[in-house]
Structure formats: structure tokens, C-alpha cells
Design a protein around this motif. Structure first.
Motif, PDB file in Angstrom:
ATOM      1  N   ARG A  51      12.773  67.959  60.165  1.00  0.00           N
ATOM      2  CA  ARG A  51      13.101  68.401  61.525  1.00  0.00           C
ATOM      3  C   ARG A  51      13.872  67.300  62.214  1.00  0.00           C
ATOM      4  NH1 ARG A  51       8.007  70.460  64.834  1.00  0.00           N
ATOM      5  NH2 ARG A  51       8.270  72.623  64.297  1.00  0.00           N
ATOM      6  N   VAL A  52      14.927  67.706  62.933  1.00  0.00           N
ATOM      7  CA  VAL A  52      15.714  66.747  63.698  1.00  0.00           C
ATOM      8  C   VAL A  52      15.889  67.302  65.101  1.00  0.00           C
ATOM      9  CG1 VAL A  52      17.918  65.538  63.878  1.00  0.00           C
ATOM     10  CG2 VAL A  52      16.957  66.029  61.623  1.00  0.00           C
ATOM     11  N   ASP A  53      15.466  66.527  66.105  1.00  0.00           N
ATOM     12  CA  ASP A  53      15.637  66.940  67.496  1.00  0.00           C
ATOM     13  C   ASP A  53      17.084  66.688  67.890  1.00  0.00           C
ATOM     14  OD1 ASP A  53      15.669  67.247  70.280  1.00  0.00           O
ATOM     15  OD2 ASP A  53      13.606  66.530  70.470  1.00  0.00           O
ATOM     16  N   ARG A  54      17.820  67.754  68.173  1.00  0.00           N
ATOM     17  CA  ARG A  54      19.234  67.665  68.536  1.00  0.00           C
ATOM     18  C   ARG A  54      19.451  67.620  70.048  1.00  0.00           C
ATOM     19  NH1 ARG A  54      21.699  65.529  64.476  1.00  0.00           N
ATOM     20  NH2 ARG A  54      21.403  66.663  62.536  1.00  0.00           N
ATOM     21  N   GLY A  55      18.351  67.624  70.801  1.00  0.00           N
ATOM     22  CA  GLY A  55      18.459  67.501  72.244  1.00  0.00           C
ATOM     23  C   GLY A  55      18.897  68.789  72.922  1.00  0.00           C
ATOM     24  N   TYR A  56      19.413  68.623  74.133  1.00  0.00           N
ATOM     25  CA  TYR A  56      19.819  69.766  74.954  1.00  0.00           C
ATOM     26  C   TYR A  56      21.314  69.984  74.803  1.00  0.00           C
ATOM     27  CZ  TYR A  56      15.190  69.501  76.892  1.00  0.00           C
ATOM     28  OH  TYR A  56      13.829  69.501  77.034  1.00  0.00           O
ATOM     29  N   GLN A  57      21.690  71.242  74.614  1.00  0.00           N
ATOM     30  CA  GLN A  57      23.094  71.589  74.455  1.00  0.00           C
ATOM     31  C   GLN A  57      23.310  73.066  74.757  1.00  0.00           C
ATOM     32  OE1 GLN A  57      24.083  71.745  69.989  1.00  0.00           O
ATOM     33  NE2 GLN A  57      22.357  70.311  70.060  1.00  0.00           N
ATOM     34  N   ALA A  58      24.541  73.424  75.024  1.00  0.00           N
ATOM     35  CA  ALA A  58      24.901  74.832  75.203  1.00  0.00           C
ATOM     36  C   ALA A  58      25.178  75.401  73.815  1.00  0.00           C
ATOM     37  CB  ALA A  58      26.126  74.963  76.089  1.00  0.00           C
ATOM     38  N   ILE A  59      24.513  76.503  73.484  1.00  0.00           N
ATOM     39  CA  ILE A  59      24.693  77.108  72.163  1.00  0.00           C
ATOM     40  C   ILE A  59      25.281  78.510  72.309  1.00  0.00           C
ATOM     41  CG2 ILE A  59      22.857  75.740  71.103  1.00  0.00           C
ATOM     42  CD1 ILE A  59      21.079  78.269  71.222  1.00  0.00           C
ATOM     43  N   PRO A  60      26.026  78.961  71.310  1.00  0.00           N
ATOM     44  CA  PRO A  60      26.613  80.314  71.371  1.00  0.00           C
ATOM     45  C   PRO A  60      25.518  81.379  71.260  1.00  0.00           C
ATOM     46  CG  PRO A  60      27.632  78.987  69.636  1.00  0.00           C
ATOM     47  CD  PRO A  60      26.452  78.235  70.132  1.00  0.00           C
ATOM     48  N   VAL A  61      25.487  82.296  72.200  1.00  0.00           N
ATOM     49  CA  VAL A  61      24.475  83.346  72.233  1.00  0.00           C
ATOM     50  C   VAL A  61      24.564  84.226  70.989  1.00  0.00           C
ATOM     51  CG1 VAL A  61      23.689  85.382  73.513  1.00  0.00           C
ATOM     52  CG2 VAL A  61      24.334  83.321  74.736  1.00  0.00           C
ATOM     53  N   ARG A  62      25.760  84.466  70.492  1.00  0.00           N
ATOM     54  CA  ARG A  62      25.904  85.359  69.340  1.00  0.00           C
ATOM     55  C   ARG A  62      25.322  84.763  68.059  1.00  0.00           C
ATOM     56  NH1 ARG A  62      31.992  86.644  68.251  1.00  0.00           N
ATOM     57  NH2 ARG A  62      30.827  88.525  67.909  1.00  0.00           N
ATOM     58  N   GLN A  63      25.058  83.453  68.035  1.00  0.00           N
ATOM     59  CA  GLN A  63      24.460  82.824  66.865  1.00  0.00           C
ATOM     60  C   GLN A  63      22.932  82.779  66.944  1.00  0.00           C
ATOM     61  OE1 GLN A  63      28.122  79.833  66.581  1.00  0.00           O
ATOM     62  NE2 GLN A  63      26.442  79.245  65.248  1.00  0.00           N
ATOM     63  N   ILE A  64      22.369  83.310  68.019  1.00  0.00           N
ATOM     64  CA  ILE A  64      20.915  83.434  68.133  1.00  0.00           C
ATOM     65  C   ILE A  64      20.549  84.767  67.480  1.00  0.00           C
ATOM     66  CG2 ILE A  64      18.932  83.538  69.678  1.00  0.00           C
ATOM     67  CD1 ILE A  64      20.694  82.083  71.784  1.00  0.00           C
ATOM     68  N   VAL A  65      19.888  84.697  66.335  1.00  0.00           N
ATOM     69  CA  VAL A  65      19.683  85.898  65.519  1.00  0.00           C
ATOM     70  C   VAL A  65      18.228  86.286  65.316  1.00  0.00           C
ATOM     71  CG1 VAL A  65      21.840  85.533  64.283  1.00  0.00           C
ATOM     72  CG2 VAL A  65      19.704  84.615  63.340  1.00  0.00           C
ATOM     73  N   GLY A  66      17.324  85.429  65.755  1.00  0.00           N
ATOM     74  CA  GLY A  66      15.924  85.732  65.485  1.00  0.00           C
ATOM     75  C   GLY A  66      14.983  85.023  66.426  1.00  0.00           C
ATOM     76  N   SER A  67      13.709  85.148  66.084  1.00  0.00           N
ATOM     77  CA  SER A  67      12.670  84.636  66.952  1.00  0.00           C
ATOM     78  C   SER A  67      11.536  84.063  66.113  1.00  0.00           C
ATOM     79  CB  SER A  67      12.151  85.771  67.831  1.00  0.00           C
ATOM     80  OG  SER A  67      11.181  85.299  68.730  1.00  0.00           O
ATOM     81  N   VAL A  68      10.734  83.263  66.771  1.00  0.00           N
ATOM     82  CA  VAL A  68       9.525  82.731  66.153  1.00  0.00           C
ATOM     83  C   VAL A  68       8.353  83.459  66.805  1.00  0.00           C
ATOM     84  CG1 VAL A  68       8.116  80.669  65.784  1.00  0.00           C
ATOM     85  CG2 VAL A  68      10.615  80.483  65.843  1.00  0.00           C
ATOM     86  N   GLY A  69       7.824  84.451  66.116  1.00  0.00           N
ATOM     87  CA  GLY A  69       6.649  85.157  66.605  1.00  0.00           C
ATOM     88  C   GLY A  69       6.898  86.325  67.541  1.00  0.00           C
ATOM     89  N   ARG A  70       8.112  86.556  67.984  1.00  0.00           N
ATOM     90  CA  ARG A  70       8.383  87.658  68.922  1.00  0.00           C
ATOM     91  C   ARG A  70       9.384  88.660  68.353  1.00  0.00           C
ATOM     92  NH1 ARG A  70       7.185  86.569  74.408  1.00  0.00           N
ATOM     93  NH2 ARG A  70       7.378  88.812  74.538  1.00  0.00           N
ATOM     94  N   HIS A  71       9.606  88.633  67.056  1.00  0.00           N
ATOM     95  CA  HIS A  71      10.627  89.475  66.441  1.00  0.00           C
ATOM     96  C   HIS A  71      10.338  90.969  66.559  1.00  0.00           C
ATOM     97  CE1 HIS A  71       7.669  89.036  63.253  1.00  0.00           C
ATOM     98  NE2 HIS A  71       8.130  90.173  62.773  1.00  0.00           N
ATOM     99  N   ASP A  72       9.089  91.350  66.795  1.00  0.00           N
ATOM    100  CA  ASP A  72       8.759  92.772  66.959  1.00  0.00           C
ATOM    101  C   ASP A  72       9.003  93.271  68.385  1.00  0.00           C
ATOM    102  OD1 ASP A  72       7.981  93.162  64.318  1.00  0.00           O
ATOM    103  OD2 ASP A  72       5.914  92.569  64.720  1.00  0.00           O
ATOM    104  N   ASP A  73       9.161  92.353  69.341  1.00  0.00           N
ATOM    105  CA  ASP A  73       9.332  92.730  70.747  1.00  0.00           C
ATOM    106  C   ASP A  73      10.765  93.091  71.115  1.00  0.00           C
ATOM    107  OD1 ASP A  73       6.657  92.213  71.029  1.00  0.00           O
ATOM    108  OD2 ASP A  73       6.934  90.264  71.985  1.00  0.00           O
ATOM    109  N   PHE A  74      11.722  92.728  70.247  1.00  0.00           N
ATOM    110  CA  PHE A  74      13.137  92.952  70.518  1.00  0.00           C
ATOM    111  C   PHE A  74      13.818  93.456  69.248  1.00  0.00           C
ATOM    112  CE2 PHE A  74      11.630  89.574  73.222  1.00  0.00           C
ATOM    113  CZ  PHE A  74      12.178  89.849  74.454  1.00  0.00           C
TER     114      PHE A  74
END
Length: 160
Positions: A51-74
Motif C-alpha cells: 500500500r502506498v499513500d498517494r495523498g490528496y488529489q483530483a481524480i477522474p470520475v470515470r475511472q471510479i469503477v467500484g466500491s469497498v463493501g457498497r457495491h450492492d447499493d449502486f
């Protein structure tokens, strides 16, 4: 859909075009394609050894593809599936419309993709409003395989 249309009305997913309508109809017949990628399922086939902490940054929304533990809610487009999720979505939309600055979401990065730890509803509102980027605290997971598309992610945990 604009924020003022969300408040006080039943949530309706956006269908911007004929192509969008056809996509939704296609998903009626192939519901497994509409499922969000679950990081826990992916982790059963990929050994995340670093694991590497990359800090705070603006990320592309379209590259957000999943969830940790909430994948059934959306669904895979972060459209809420339950009344509880829809109500929370509306509350987040109201806060943003009122000018409230919300904390960055938290995500794991695997290859070029992101999985939400905290902030699924903020991602849903940002996507619905056509936002391209969202502020995030990024923790990169390095493993035996780098994943660069949702197709690759699905192939890894379905064939793993």
C-alpha cells in the motif's frame, strides 16, 4: 439532471440520448453487466502486497469503477438502487447545492482504476451532474496484476 430537479422529486436516472436509452434497455436483459466491480471479489484473485499513500488529489470520475463493501447499493454507473441510498443521494445533492464543501472521498487505486472506501454518494452526485473530477484521498494498492479497465477487472475475478 440539475440539483433543483432532484430536490423534492423522485430520483430518476439520466437518459441523455437515444444511446443512453438503448444502454438501459440492454442492461434489463443483461443485469450482470450493470453490476459494480467489488474490490473484495477482486482481492480474492490478486495478492495486494503493498500500500502506498498517494495523498490528496483530483481524480477522474470515470475511472471510479467500484466500491469497498457498497457495491450492492449502486449500479456500475453509481445510480443508487435502494430508497435509503436514494435519500442519502438527495441529502448530499442538497448540501452541494447549498454550497457546502464536503470532505474528499477516500479511494483505493488499483492500476488505473479507483474503488470507493468512503464517499459513494458524493461520487453518484458528481457523476449525475456531469463532473469530470472529484477530490480524493488516494491509497494505491500494488499487487500481482495491474488492472487498467473494468473489462480487465471483471475478467480477473470471474476467471481467477
Amino acid at each position: 439532471m440539475m440539483f433543483h430537479q432532484l430536490i423534492g422529486q423522485q430520483y430518476q436516472p439520466k437518459i441523455k440520448s437515444r444511446r443512453g436509452l438503448l444502454w438501459r434497455l440492454w442492461n434489463v436483459f443483461r443485469p450482470q453487466v450493470q453490476e459494480m466491480v467489488d474490490l473484495h471479489a477482486l482481492a480474492t484473485t490478486i495478492d495486494f502486497n503493498n500500500r502506498v499513500d498517494r495523498g490528496y488529489q483530483a481524480i477522474p470520475v470515470r475511472q471510479i469503477v467500484g466500491s469497498v463493501g457498497r457495491h450492492d447499493d449502486f449500479d456500475r454507473n453509481f445510480v443508487p438502487r435502494s430508497e435509503v441510498a436514494i435519500n442519502k443521494y438527495k441529502n448530499i445533492a442538497r448540501l452541494i447545492k447549498a454550497g457546502r464543501i464536503l470532505p474528499p472521498i477516500e479511494v483505493y487505486q488499483v492500476g488505473a482504476l479507483y474503488f470507493v472506501i468512503d464517499g459513494n454518494h458524493r461520487v453518484a452526485v458528481t457523476r449525475a451532474e456531469g463532473g469530470e473530477f472529484i477530490d480524493a484521498h488516494v491509497i494505491q494498492l500494488r499487487g500481482t496484476v495491474d488492472i487498467n479497465s473494468t473489462t480487465e477487472a471483471r475478467a480477473v475475478y470471474q476467471n481467477g
